[in-house]
Scaffold this motif. Structure first.
Motif, PDB file in Angstrom:
ATOM      1  N   GLY A   1       0.663  -1.236  -0.026  1.00  0.00           N
ATOM      2  CA  GLY A   1      -0.022  -0.061   0.297  1.00  0.00           C
ATOM      3  C   GLY A   1       0.809   1.236  -0.040  1.00  0.00           C
ATOM      4  N   GLU A   2       2.154   1.096  -0.358  1.00  0.00           N
ATOM      5  CA  GLU A   2       3.053   2.345  -0.262  1.00  0.00           C
ATOM      6  C   GLU A   2       2.757   3.308  -1.241  1.00  0.00           C
ATOM      7  N   LEU A   3       2.266   2.986  -2.426  1.00  0.00           N
ATOM      8  CA  LEU A   3       1.979   4.067  -3.537  1.00  0.00           C
ATOM      9  C   LEU A   3       0.950   4.654  -3.136  1.00  0.00           C
ATOM     10  N   ALA A   4      -0.367   3.993  -2.541  1.00  0.00           N
ATOM     11  CA  ALA A   4      -1.438   4.621  -2.212  1.00  0.00           C
ATOM     12  C   ALA A   4      -1.192   5.605  -1.150  1.00  0.00           C
ATOM     13  N   ALA A   5      -0.468   5.168  -0.250  1.00  0.00           N
ATOM     14  CA  ALA A   5      -0.007   6.188   0.751  1.00  0.00           C
ATOM     15  C   ALA A   5       0.795   7.315   0.563  1.00  0.00           C
ATOM     16  N   LEU A   6       1.761   7.244  -0.243  1.00  0.00           N
ATOM     17  CA  LEU A   6       2.464   8.009  -0.805  1.00  0.00           C
ATOM     18  C   LEU A   6       1.422   8.910  -1.393  1.00  0.00           C
ATOM     19  N   ALA A   7       0.801   8.558  -2.465  1.00  0.00           N
ATOM     20  CA  ALA A   7      -0.111   9.561  -3.300  1.00  0.00           C
ATOM     21  C   ALA A   7      -1.008  10.325  -2.509  1.00  0.00           C
ATOM     22  N   GLN A   8      -1.724   9.768  -1.731  1.00  0.00           N
ATOM     23  CA  GLN A   8      -2.564  10.550  -0.567  1.00  0.00           C
ATOM     24  C   GLN A   8      -1.762  11.589   0.055  1.00  0.00           C
ATOM     25  N   ALA A   9      -0.758  11.253   0.627  1.00  0.00           N
ATOM     26  CA  ALA A   9       0.285  12.067   1.317  1.00  0.00           C
ATOM     27  C   ALA A   9       0.610  13.459   0.416  1.00  0.00           C
ATOM     28  N   TYR A  10       1.126  13.029  -0.745  1.00  0.00           N
ATOM     29  CA  TYR A  10       1.193  14.106  -1.780  1.00  0.00           C
ATOM     30  C   TYR A  10       0.057  15.052  -1.903  1.00  0.00           C
ATOM     31  N   LEU A  11      -1.132  14.352  -2.172  1.00  0.00           N
ATOM     32  CA  LEU A  11      -2.313  15.173  -2.450  1.00  0.00           C
ATOM     33  C   LEU A  11      -2.549  15.962  -1.213  1.00  0.00           C
ATOM     34  N   ASP A  12      -2.639  15.347  -0.039  1.00  0.00           N
ATOM     35  CA  ASP A  12      -2.845  16.185   1.245  1.00  0.00           C
ATOM     36  C   ASP A  12      -1.817  17.360   1.348  1.00  0.00           C
TER      37      ASP A  12
END
Length: 188
Positions: free
Chosen positions: A87-98
């Motif tokens: 789930g690293e990509l999803a977590a990184l993507a959400q963190a970037y968007l946030d």
């Protein structure tokens, strides 16, 4: 020696004060509101004192950008560390968007306004560290493609989603669908 150390400490404190004030002003009223004159008034120093620390407004923006990149790198690290396996990509993507929404002035300083920050080969270490965090997530997904190029394309896509979404150029009701499509394209 003690006098020199005190002067260096005071200089560093003034630089931090200038950068923090610029950031606060930009977050409150946008970067257009940040001028050397207004900054000098805000921190109660003369304009020549600011110019003794920074060549001008652009150098102050660059300092905010460097500070922001260091923070973004920590956001990436925390997202990766807190993600479930796979789930690293999803977590990184959400963190970037946030981050793009939560710190809009810093995001703008990093990716739009910074003038003296070379990305790529000659990048400062703080930029390389941020890219390394992106690389750590995208490279394992590259398959037989060049992992650096794959990371750059993944970052570009993610950045486009963040920048366009933050600026209101994408429909907000499709945010989750866009993120699913992004994950499907890059995690496949």
């Amino acid at each position: 020696m003690a006098t020199q150390q005190r002067r260096e400490r005071e200089r560093a404190q003034r630089e931090t004060l200038i950068v923090n004030a610029a950031r606060e002003m930009a977050e409150a009223d946008g970067w257009a509101s940040v001028t050397v004159r207004k900054l000098a008034d805000r921190i109660e120093y003369s304009q020549p004192v600011l110019y003794s620390h920074f060549a001008g407004r652009g150098a102050i923006v660059d300092a905010v950008a460097l500070q922001g990149i260091a923070e973004l790198t920590e956001v990436f690290r925390a997202a990766r560390a807190g993600a479930a396996p796979g789930g690293e990509l999803a977590a990184l993507a959400q963190a970037y968007l946030d981050f793009s929404v939560g710190s809009p002035a810093v995001f703008e300083a990093i990716f739009t306004l910074a003038e003296g920050l070379p990305f790529g080969v000659d990048a400062p270490e703080v930029l390389k560290a941020a890219f390394a965090e992106l690389f750590a997530v995208f490279a394992p997904l590259a398959g037989d493609r060049d992992p650096e190029a794959f990371t750059e394309v993944g970052w570009a896509a993610l950045h486009g989603l963040a920048a366009l979404g933050r600026d209101g150029r994408l429909r907000p009701d499709l945010l989750e669908q866009r993120l699913e499509i992004f994950l499907g394209l890059f995690a496949a």
